[in-house]
Design an enzyme around this catalytic site. Sequence first.
Site, mmCIF file in Angstrom:
data_model
loop_
_atom_site.group_PDB
_atom_site.id
_atom_site.type_symbol
_atom_site.label_atom_id
_atom_site.label_comp_id
_atom_site.label_asym_id
_atom_site.label_seq_id
_atom_site.Cartn_x
_atom_site.Cartn_y
_atom_site.Cartn_z
ATOM 1 N N LYS A 9 0.833 -1.203 0.000
ATOM 2 C CA LYS A 9 0.000 0.000 0.000
ATOM 3 C C LYS A 9 0.874 1.263 0.000
ATOM 4 C CE LYS A 9 -3.990 -2.127 2.315
ATOM 5 N NZ LYS A 9 -4.996 -1.940 3.383
ATOM 6 N N TYR A 49 -12.675 -2.852 -3.275
ATOM 7 C CA TYR A 49 -13.222 -2.700 -1.922
ATOM 8 C C TYR A 49 -14.750 -2.695 -1.910
ATOM 9 C CZ TYR A 49 -8.545 -1.829 -0.020
ATOM 10 O OH TYR A 49 -7.242 -1.964 0.393
ATOM 11 N N ASN A 112 -2.415 0.008 7.042
ATOM 12 C CA ASN A 112 -1.903 -1.266 7.548
ATOM 13 C C ASN A 112 -0.968 -1.980 6.553
ATOM 14 O OD1 ASN A 112 -3.808 -2.037 5.748
ATOM 15 N ND2 ASN A 112 -5.143 -3.087 7.196
ATOM 16 N N HIS A 115 -2.156 -5.237 1.480
ATOM 17 C CA HIS A 115 -3.378 -6.000 1.265
ATOM 18 C C HIS A 115 -2.962 -7.431 0.930
ATOM 19 C CE1 HIS A 115 -7.149 -7.461 -0.439
ATOM 20 N NE2 HIS A 115 -6.405 -7.971 -1.407
ATOM 21 N N GLU A 126 -8.886 -11.422 -7.684
ATOM 22 C CA GLU A 126 -8.031 -10.242 -7.500
ATOM 23 C C GLU A 126 -6.809 -10.278 -8.413
ATOM 24 O OE1 GLU A 126 -7.306 -10.045 -3.250
ATOM 25 O OE2 GLU A 126 -9.213 -9.004 -2.928
#
Length: 155
Positions: A9, A49, A112, A115, A126
């Site tokens: 990320k 998402y 965080n 992913h 994905e």
Amino acid sequence: MERTLVILKPGTIQRRLIGEIINRFEKKGLILAGMKMIWLSDKILSEHYAHLREKPFFQRVKNSMNVCPVIVCCWEGLDAVSVVRTITGATNGRLAPPGTIRGDYSMSIQENIIHASDSLETASVELKRFFNDDELFNYETILKLSLYANNELDS
Ligand code: ADP
């Protein structure tokens, strides 16, 4: 062998943690089948998402994912999906145990670090979302003979 998607990320890129995070997966014995840097659009993030679209933080999470490019990776190995999720740790970095990536590098539920696909089915969807077929590679590595027992390689 399973394949799973990991996204480094924006926080990882900004904090110069790219090498450290990739190193964790490599050291574990996962094999890199594909990797590229991309700048995610709001459209692809809305798809990615979609399960969060009713949440109050939906737009905020999407915004945080396109402040800069991300790095998408495909890791391969036996039970790769669950192995990668275990290494990743709980969503909230403050609750993720030490030794996990989020436990070691994150103080946030949103910021965080990475992913990771949460199931084999999700991984397949994905990977298609972020990679073209010719961007994922099959190649032999002699390392496999040290990573797995013969019977595991046959399975
Ligand atoms: P995970 O990434 O652990 O599979 P989810 O799919 O539930 O977790 O959520 C996707 C991402 O949305 C999380 O990684 C995190 O960046 C963000 N997120 C989840 N829950 C929250 C929350 N309560 N507040 C802010 N951001 C959140």
